[in-house]
Design an enzyme around this catalytic site. Structure first.
Site, mmCIF file in Angstrom:
data_model
loop_
_atom_site.group_PDB
_atom_site.id
_atom_site.type_symbol
_atom_site.label_atom_id
_atom_site.label_comp_id
_atom_site.label_asym_id
_atom_site.label_seq_id
_atom_site.Cartn_x
_atom_site.Cartn_y
_atom_site.Cartn_z
ATOM 1 N N GLY A 1 1.219 6.601 -9.861
ATOM 2 C CA GLY A 1 -0.037 7.468 -9.580
ATOM 3 C C GLY A 1 0.347 9.004 -9.674
ATOM 4 O O GLY A 1 0.013 9.700 -8.951
ATOM 5 N N GLY B 1 -2.085 11.616 -10.233
ATOM 6 C CA GLY B 1 -3.294 11.665 -9.212
ATOM 7 C C GLY B 1 -3.086 13.132 -8.344
ATOM 8 O O GLY B 1 -2.057 13.909 -8.592
ATOM 9 N N ASP C 1 -0.595 0.166 -16.098
ATOM 10 C CA ASP C 1 -0.986 -0.305 -14.756
ATOM 11 C C ASP C 1 0.100 -1.020 -13.954
ATOM 12 O O ASP C 1 0.901 -1.756 -14.508
ATOM 13 C CB ASP C 1 -2.035 -1.287 -15.106
ATOM 14 C CG ASP C 1 -2.875 -1.836 -13.742
ATOM 15 O OD1 ASP C 1 -2.290 -1.661 -12.855
ATOM 16 O OD2 ASP C 1 -4.072 -2.027 -13.931
ATOM 17 N N ILE C 2 0.288 -0.691 -13.016
ATOM 18 C CA ILE C 2 1.103 -1.014 -11.678
ATOM 19 C C ILE C 2 1.133 -2.753 -11.589
ATOM 20 O O ILE C 2 2.056 -3.458 -11.162
ATOM 21 C CB ILE C 2 1.455 -0.190 -10.386
ATOM 22 C CG1 ILE C 2 2.521 -0.238 -9.609
ATOM 23 C CG2 ILE C 2 0.102 -0.634 -9.526
ATOM 24 C CD1 ILE C 2 3.622 0.290 -10.526
ATOM 25 N N TYR D 1 -10.406 -0.602 1.015
ATOM 26 C CA TYR D 1 -9.257 0.552 0.837
ATOM 27 C C TYR D 1 -8.556 0.553 2.157
ATOM 28 O O TYR D 1 -7.307 0.229 2.288
ATOM 29 C CB TYR D 1 -9.832 1.881 0.618
ATOM 30 C CG TYR D 1 -8.854 3.010 0.689
ATOM 31 C CD1 TYR D 1 -7.784 3.086 -0.219
ATOM 32 C CD2 TYR D 1 -9.008 4.059 1.728
ATOM 33 C CE1 TYR D 1 -7.031 4.166 -0.234
ATOM 34 C CE2 TYR D 1 -8.363 5.064 1.647
ATOM 35 C CZ TYR D 1 -7.195 5.125 0.675
ATOM 36 O OH TYR D 1 -6.150 6.183 0.919
ATOM 37 N N LYS E 1 -4.722 -0.898 2.741
ATOM 38 C CA LYS E 1 -3.589 0.043 3.354
ATOM 39 C C LYS E 1 -3.021 -0.522 4.547
ATOM 40 O O LYS E 1 -1.873 -0.568 4.660
ATOM 41 C CB LYS E 1 -4.278 1.112 3.663
ATOM 42 C CG LYS E 1 -4.431 2.304 2.011
ATOM 43 C CD LYS E 1 -3.318 2.661 1.262
ATOM 44 C CE LYS E 1 -3.461 3.459 0.307
ATOM 45 N NZ LYS E 1 -2.217 4.236 -0.351
HETATM 46 N N1 SER Z 1 -8.759 10.459 1.021
HETATM 47 C C1 SER Z 1 -9.003 9.052 1.211
HETATM 48 C C2 SER Z 1 -10.403 8.628 1.133
HETATM 49 O O1 SER Z 1 -11.221 9.292 1.380
HETATM 50 C C3 SER Z 1 -8.575 8.479 2.863
HETATM 51 O O2 SER Z 1 -7.171 8.170 2.753
HETATM 52 O O3 SER Z 1 -10.701 7.681 0.874
#
Ligand code: SER
Length: 337
Positions: A10, A13, A53-54, A152, A156
């Site tokens: 990434g 990013g 892509d990873i 997400y 994580k």
């Molecule tokens: N910046 C991230 C998000 O808003 C939070 O880790 O998804």
């Protein structure tokens, strides 16, 4: 001392750019990985740039040719994008991380030394059930509120456990010792604000969007309420914390997952700071209920005392310094003004 070989996934990013620039000054040999090509300036800082892509085995094989010391695994799909396609988010966020951990294990075993995997986790790994509880609770510690509400955040949180497993428990029934070839370390980042990159697909994006729009003279409709509150941090502090955690002696670490934070403004306070610098900026609050719910499930303030105690963490930028010394001069230079 020989140069360290460092992989950044990434790399293109939000965090990747500054990390790449900082590590290149430290004379690291850098292998950058991203879906999209890096700029010529950033490419020039790398030993190799792998476009892909990873989750792709060929990308993993290309990285594995190197005797890697550290992997900064930044590639991820953030909280808002993740809700648009949760299955894809799971694939990239979890299967991608699994690939990286297995890769680290194989390289660690081959070179007979632990490969460090530095992982940006997030306040999204927390999940507070309701606004009243959020308002009443003190700074969240790492083990609090472990019921995240986004794909997400769930990814994580699970990845934090996967990293701990690969580091300390891997194949625990095997007659040979299999743990110790991966040294996973994670930071629970707050919302990050960069003067140079605008994030995509996050829910904390209202802060950087407000600032970057104001600097370009564009109107901004903020998608959360004025009283919405989560912690934020300036990008140089995020990179500093990653590098400090990477260089901390393992015996000083009491956990593999650390909160870090800097300041916790409400959206209205961010608006006030932006308008103090850009008096003509027009910002309205047009809360979107569903994105607001995500913000309401994240803590307003986090407790980063473990990071402070174990590896002397302390941010360089509070809210005022972030605006006055980092964001405003760099953003004015970027957009002119
Ligand atoms: N910046 C991230 C998000 O808003 C939070 O880790 O998804």
């Amino acid at each position: 001392m020989s140069k360290r070989t460092v992989v950044i996934t990434g790399a293109n990013g939000e965090i990747g750019h500054l990390l790449l620039e900082t590590l290149s000054k430290e004379q690291a040999i850098i292998i950058a990985v991203d879906l999209s090509p890096l700029s010529d300036e950033h490419t020039a800082l790398c030993e190799e740039v792998i476009i892909g892509d990873i989750c792709d085995d060929e990308v993993i094989r290309d990285i594995e040719k190197h005797d890697v010391n550290d992997i900064f695994h930044l590639a991820a799909i953030l909280s808002t994008s993740g809700e648009k396609n949760p299955e894809r988010a799971h694939h990239v966020n979890v299967d991608g991380t699994m690939n990286v951990l297995q890769l680290a294990y194989r390289i660690g075993k081959r070179t007979n030394s632990a490969v460090k995997v530095l992982f940006p986790s997030t306040i999204a790994a927390f999940g507070i059930s309701d606004l009243e509880t959020k308002r009443m609770s003190g700074p969240a510690r790492e083990d609090d509120f472990a019921s995240p509400i986004t794909m997400y955040g769930i990814n994580k949180l699970y990845n934090e456990h996967l990293g701990r497993y690969y580091s300390d428990c891997y194949r625990r029934l095997s007659p040979e010792k299999e743990s110790g070839f991966v040294d996973f370390r994670a930071l629970r980042f707050p919302g990050l604000i960069s003067a140079f990159t605008v994030p995509t697909g996050g829910t904390s994006d209202y802060a950087p969007e407000m600032i970057h729009n104001a600097a370009q003279g564009k109107h901004y409709d903020c998608f959360v309420r004025p009283d919405a509150q989560i912690p934020f941090m300036a990008m140089p502090d995020a990179v500093k914390s990653l590098l400090h955690l990477a260089s901390a002696p393992l015996e000083n670490l009491s956990t593999r997952v650390y909160n870090v934070t800097s300041f916790s403004p409400t959206a209205e306070e961010i608006k006030d700071m932006v308008q103090a610098e850009f008096p003509n900026a027009t910002i309205d609050f047009k809360p979107q209920e569903k994105r607001q719910e995500i913000i309401d499930s994240w803590p307003g303030v986090v407790d980063d005392s473990k990071a402070r105690n174990d590896w002397n963490w302390s941010p360089d930028y509070d809210a005022e310094k972030t605006f006055k010394e980092y964001l405003i001069p760099n953003i004015k230079m970027r957009y002119g003004g």
